[in-house]
Design an enzyme around this catalytic site. Structure first.
Site, short mmCIF file in Angstrom:
data_model
loop_
_atom_site.label_atom_id
_atom_site.label_comp_id
_atom_site.label_asym_id
_atom_site.label_seq_id
_atom_site.Cartn_x
_atom_site.Cartn_y
_atom_site.Cartn_z
N CYS A 87 26.05 98.54 58.20
CA CYS A 87 26.77 98.50 59.49
C CYS A 87 26.48 97.25 60.31
CB CYS A 87 26.40 99.70 60.35
SG CYS A 87 26.86 101.28 59.68
N CYS B 61 21.61 104.52 66.84
CA CYS B 61 22.14 104.85 65.50
C CYS B 61 21.76 106.29 65.22
CB CYS B 61 21.52 103.92 64.46
SG CYS B 61 21.84 104.41 62.75
N CYS C 85 29.79 109.22 59.21
CA CYS C 85 30.51 110.15 60.08
C CYS C 85 31.10 109.36 61.24
CB CYS C 85 29.56 111.24 60.57
SG CYS C 85 30.38 112.62 61.36
N CYS D 187 16.86 105.85 68.52
CA CYS D 187 17.63 105.15 67.48
C CYS D 187 17.06 105.43 66.08
CB CYS D 187 17.62 103.65 67.75
SG CYS D 187 18.69 102.76 66.63
N CYS E 234 37.70 110.50 59.06
CA CYS E 234 37.62 109.49 57.99
C CYS E 234 39.01 108.94 57.66
CB CYS E 234 36.94 110.08 56.75
SG CYS E 234 35.19 110.40 57.04
N CYS F 80 27.40 100.76 66.62
CA CYS F 80 26.83 101.73 67.55
C CYS F 80 25.74 101.13 68.43
CB CYS F 80 26.29 102.93 66.79
SG CYS F 80 27.60 103.87 65.97
N CYS G 113 15.79 97.15 72.88
CA CYS G 113 15.75 97.96 71.66
C CYS G 113 15.88 99.45 72.03
CB CYS G 113 14.43 97.72 70.92
SG CYS G 113 14.21 98.80 69.50
N CYS H 196 30.93 115.03 55.37
CA CYS H 196 31.24 116.42 55.02
C CYS H 196 31.54 116.58 53.54
CB CYS H 196 32.42 116.93 55.86
SG CYS H 196 32.04 117.03 57.62
N CYS I 277 37.61 116.74 60.19
CA CYS I 277 38.13 116.48 61.52
C CYS I 277 39.16 115.36 61.46
CB CYS I 277 37.00 116.11 62.46
SG CYS I 277 36.28 114.49 62.14
N HIS J 201 18.61 98.81 60.86
CA HIS J 201 17.64 98.15 61.74
C HIS J 201 17.41 96.67 61.37
CE1 HIS J 201 14.09 97.88 64.29
NE2 HIS J 201 13.38 97.48 63.27
N CYS K 153 20.02 94.64 63.11
CA CYS K 153 20.51 95.13 64.39
C CYS K 153 20.61 93.99 65.40
CB CYS K 153 19.56 96.21 64.91
SG CYS K 153 20.05 96.81 66.54
N CYS L 61 24.16 108.45 60.30
CA CYS L 61 25.18 109.40 59.82
C CYS L 61 25.48 109.22 58.34
CB CYS L 61 26.44 109.28 60.67
SG CYS L 61 27.28 107.69 60.54
#
Lengths: 591, 382
Positions: free
Chosen positions: B307, B326, B223, B298, B67, B319, B292, B175, B64, B269, B272, B329
């Site tokens: 992340c 989350c 993703c 999540c 990336c 996210c 939370c 992908c 798509c 987590h 987070c 991904c």
């Protein structure tokens, strides 16, 4: 007659092929537009939790994931029966989120996807024979728009100044989206009934600061008229004629100054918009402003038969009030829905008039021209039948052919600007029409995109600093049971044009049918059951592969411009499959 | 993770590749629990700009472009700066390159400055390039690969050609790594038969195995994938910090991911921004609140990625910070192992998912799940 094929057409999203037959005069006599991929996105939502749609449909396209996510959220608002009560501040968060992405997407298109073709050697060949003026113009073109890793005659060409400066701005815009949406691409903040993140006062301040930084880029590179003057005299002009006069007078002033100096630099007042507005068009540049030469982009990419084209908009951006009507986007959107005919007559948009043909696509369907919700999608599974060289009478694309009332439709910035009767774009379209040009052409398509960027920048500031109120209500609860045996429709505008999602749920509240009709399908479509070519195909046929200079089959820059002027997104456009046909209602079909 | 170490990791995010000294990098990596990665740093970076130009070929399969979009959002350095600093020649990238395929009467014309297909032929022949693949590869219909044909060639064949002379192969995004969304479970997935480069979902042996090519592949899933994950990995390969293939066994986890960014003993987590609410047992059941997101489905306790420390888009958010769950991904089973996205994991059966994947995910998440139950019991006064 020479077959000139561009495959792949790069600098677009996805994989596309354009095949043309070209005469000795360089004019295209026949063309096929083929989408080259079959993604198989199908059925992933079948029997699933409808709410997953806002996340998963974003994966249809990574360039405009927000548009898919938001269109899905509109469909879900409708499915859960909460569209009428989504809080106004949630709607503003959605507007800001989409507006920022549309500006980023257009900037990417103008500078990274379309712009590099202005540094094509075909222009060097012509311009450098035109003395000091021609040389100065070429210097600007290559100096502004050359892409990375670019070589000419074996010599590396430095990255263009506008190109280079645009990359950090695109990044900045995406960062602004991430601030209120988690990340970009692939944001997480959409949910039926509202929005997941209430921007704080600090966020609003930060968004305003992003805005100022982006506007700093705009004033340095893109547009040299003070931004508010531009908006007041174009978007807010009292008539189309006044908007066109404002722009042509501004350009005339620049041209007069440059006659002696041959200085077409940004410092001399030639922003990228001014530069393209003057030099992009034969009518504006040569006939009105008296320039010695132009890129003649208004002579290519037009429609020769206005009865075979229309301009379709579903409508986008909510007005600042609680709730909205998902079934009738004309009344409560800033960009209204509507249809403009090839002869520039205005009509009301009726989603029931959309049909799809697969007569020239790689599907073995039993019926044609059905409403999208009833369509069949049975793909070829014989590898030998997936061929792209069979000509206009064959089946040659994975894309279907959507039609509005039986007519191919152009969607996107030009269609949107015409439908809201934006004075500058409407005035230009009328001017071209009166002078015997197609109202839509590569030049007006690009100017419409630039103008839409300016308008969104203007509206964004209102949404961020005036309308949105931190601390307000950001969502209303949804009742999962409300989805049972219900349907939802989401109509919206992606950067590339009209986007629709349709969802149905069964007695268990799980998805039974999900459909998307996307801009790429409209724009890149192959012929339909009546043999009418799609918008890109129509714009190719009758246009010259070399808008300037002598015919060069080996560098068909006209085809590059025409293909890219639509900002095609093929990942969106390609169809999914339904191997049995009878299971069509259970399929997520990405058209 | 202590604040000091967290700062080190942040430093890693913002430093210039070339100035990133080994000690800092090692400390940061140690903080991430990827000690094995340290052994791979055999040499200091010396005069990196004297390195010979590195060629990069970036191919797009069924994707798509998310990336590529993501890598264009790279922060410090940005993509253009990174290419310059690392002396990288991005030879081909379908969304960015000046070239396109040009054919006259079925024959390639012009030259590599304008024609992408000639450019690729010449590049493959010359060899010595790093191959990046974005997007999955269809094997269907019937093993023909014709569900994606670019420049008169199936993408399957193009991948074979490109992989043959590549010095390193990097699969970017869910992908290319595992098949991602194109491989999601459905009754037609077997006909499209989408594969990642080196994996099909969590099973080793993707399209390269189908093609009979035995080459190591570094997976950068997500993703989309985070631009730092992409650029830092490419930077490390280009600078010789990662030796391909010698270092890969110790560097990558069972799913071909660099442990430094996808630590086996660290999940989203852990850091987070909403973790405090979890610890106090304050779970949101409607969106838009500060609590939370566990009950909103999540999957951060199952997502092995940094992340929450690195954050996204100039480190402004992520996210869960923005109130969305989350979706894990980065995991090989995405999206199937994350669905339904808004339903908490303990309410989901494991039917239809690969036992092996679930088991591996569960090990990492076991403590977390226990924590949730403990908190709940406390809340109920048990």
């Amino acid at each position: 007659m020479v077959n000139v094929t561009v495959d792949p057409l790069t600098r677009i999203e996805g994989h596309q092929r354009i095949s043309t037959e070209v005469g000795a005069d360089g004019v295209i006599t026949d063309a096929q537009s083929s989408s080259l991929i079959f993604r198989g996105f199908e059925r992933i939502l079948q029997k699933q939790d409808p709410r997953d749609a806002a996340f998963l449909t974003q994966r249809i396209c990574g360039v405009c994931p927000l548009a898919h996510g938001l269109t899905a959220t509109n469909a879900l608002d409708d499915l859960y029966g909460v569209a009428g009560s989504v809080p106004k501040d949630a709607l503003m968060m959605r507007n800001i989120f989409q507006g920022l992405n549309m500006v980023a997407s257009h900037a990417t298109h103008i500078y990274v996807l379309f712009g590099p073709d202005l540094a094509n050697p075909a222009y060097k060949k012509v311009l450098t024979t035109l003395g000091d003026t021609g040389n100065a113009v070429w210097k600007e073109m290559v100096g502004r728009f050359a892409p990375i890793s670019y070589k000419m005659d074996g010599v590396a060409v430095p990255v263009g100044s506008s190109y280079l400066a645009a990359i950090p701005e695109k990044k900045r815009l995406q960062e602004a989206i991430a601030l209120i949406a988690g990340r970009m691409p692939g944001p997480s903040s959409l949910y039926p009934g509202g929005y997941t993140y209430p921007a704080t006062v600090a966020d609003v301040t930060k968004l305003a600061s992003y805005y100022l930084q982006v506007m700093d880029f705009v004033s340095k590179h893109t547009l040299k008229v003070p931004f508010n003057d531009w908006i007041n005299n174009t978007y807010k002009a009292s008539s189309p004629q006044k908007a066109v006069s404002f722009v042509t007078e501004h350009l005339q002033g620049l041209v007069d100054k440059a006659t002696t100096s041959n200085d077409f630099s940004k410092d001399a007042g030639w922003g990228d918009v001014e530069f393209y507005a003057a030099f992009g068009s034969k009518l504006v540049g040569e006939d009105i402003l008296g320039l010695p030469a132009s890129l003649k982009h208004d002579t290519i990419g037009g429609y020769k038969d206005p009865s075979k084209i229309c301009f379709v908009a579903y409508g986008g951006y909510y007005k600042y009030k609680d709730g909205y009507d998902p079934k009738s986007p004309a009344g409560d959107r800033i960009f209204t829905s509507g249809v403009v005919s090839g002869k520039l007559e205005y009509q009301k948009f009726d989603p029931e008039k959309i049909t799809e043909s697969t007569a020239h696509s790689f599907y073995q369907n039993s019926a044609n021209d059905l409403a999208p919700t009833k369509g069949e999608t049975v793909p070829f599974t014989d590898p030998n039948k997936i061929a792209f060289t069979g000509g206009s009478n064959s089946q040659y694309s994975w894309d279907k052919a959507p039609r509005y009332d039986g007519i191919p439709g152009e969607v996107g910035p030009l269609a949107r600007m015409l439908n809201i009767k934006e004075p500058l774009v409407t005035g230009l379209a009328q001017t071209f029409n009166e002078k015997g040009y197609s109202a839509a052409n590569v030049y007006t398509r690009m100017l419409a995109r630039m103008q839409e960027m300016a308008i969104l920048a203007y509206e964004l500031l209102n949404w961020v600093t005036v309308d949105y109120t931190p601390g307000g209500k950001i969502s209303v609860p949804i009742d999962l049971n409300a989805a049972k045996n219900n349907t939802g429709m989401g109509l919206w505008e992606a950067p590339r044009g009209a986007l629709g999602h349709w969802i149905s749920a069964g007695s268990d509240g799980k998805v039974t049918n999900y459909q998307a009709i996307v801009p790429g399908s409209w724009l890149m479509s192959p012929r339909d059951s009546k043999g009418i070519p799609g918008p890109l195909e129509q714009s190719l046929i009758g246009s010259n592969i070399s808008p300037v200079g002598s015919v060069d089959y080996t560098n068909p820059v006209g085809i590059f411009h025409m293909g890219r002027s639509y900002d095609p997104c093929i990942s969106c456009a390609v169809h999914t499959i339904d191997l049995t046909g009878k299971n069509a209602p259970n399929t997520l079909r990405i058209l | 993770m202590s604040t000091g170490i967290k700062n080190l990791v942040r430093t890693l995010d913002s430093v210039d590749f070339l100035k990133m000294d080994r000690r800092t990098f090692m400390k940061a990596l140690g903080a991430m629990g990827a000690a094995t990665f340290l052994n791979t740093y055999q040499a200091e970076i010396v005069g990196a700009l004297e390195f010979a130009e590195t060629k990069l070929v970036w191919l797009h399969g069924s994707e798509c472009t998310g990336c590529s979009e993501s890598v264009l959002n790279a922060g410090n350095p940005d993509l253009v700066q990174a290419l310059e600093k690392l002396n990288v020649n991005l030879v081909f990238h379908e969304t960015i390159c000046a070239q396109q395929g040009i054919w006259n009467d079925g024959k390639l014309v012009n030259n590599s400055e304008l024609n992408s297909e000639i450019l690729l032929e010449e590049t493959y022949k010359a060899g010595k390039y790093i191959l990046v693949v974005e997007g999955s590869i269809p094997n269907g219909p019937n093993g023909s690969g014709r569900y994606l044909v670019i420049g008169n060639k199936t993408f399957k064949d193009s991948l074979a050609e490109a992989a043959k002379n590549a010095v390193a192969i990097v699969a970017v995004g869910a992908c290319a790594a595992y098949g991602g969304i194109t491989s999601a479970d459905s009754d037609v997935a077997k006909d499209t038969d989408y594969k990642g480069v080196a994996y099909s979902k969590d099973v080793k042996g993707g399209m390269l195995k189908e093609l009979g090519i035995d080459k190591p592949v570094i997976n950068i899933p997500g993703c989309p994938a985070h631009p730092d994950w992409i650029l830092l990995t490419l930077g490390a390969v280009i600078l010789g910090k990662i030796k391909v293939p010698d270092d890969l066994n110790t560097l990558l986890d069972d799913y071909g991911r660099p442990k430094v960014f996808y630590p086996p003993d660290h999940v989203v987590h852990d850091n987070c921004p909403r973790r405090g609410y979890y610890d106090r047992g304050e779970f949101d059941e409607e969106v838009g609140g500060p609590g939370c997101l566990w009950k909103l489905g999540c999957k951060a306790p199952y997502a092995h990625a940094d992340c929450a420390i690195r954050k996204w888009n100039g480190s402004v958010s992520m996210c869960t910070q923005a109130g969305g769950p989350c979706i894990a991904c980065v995991e090989p089973g995405f999206p199937d192992t994350s669905r339904p996205l808004y339903v908490e994991r303990e309410d989901i059966g494991v039917a239809g998912t690969n036992i092996d994947t679930v088991a591996k995910v569960a090990v990492g998440a076991a403590a977390v799940a226990a924590g949730v139950h403990a908190v709940r019991r406390m809340g109920k006064g048990e």
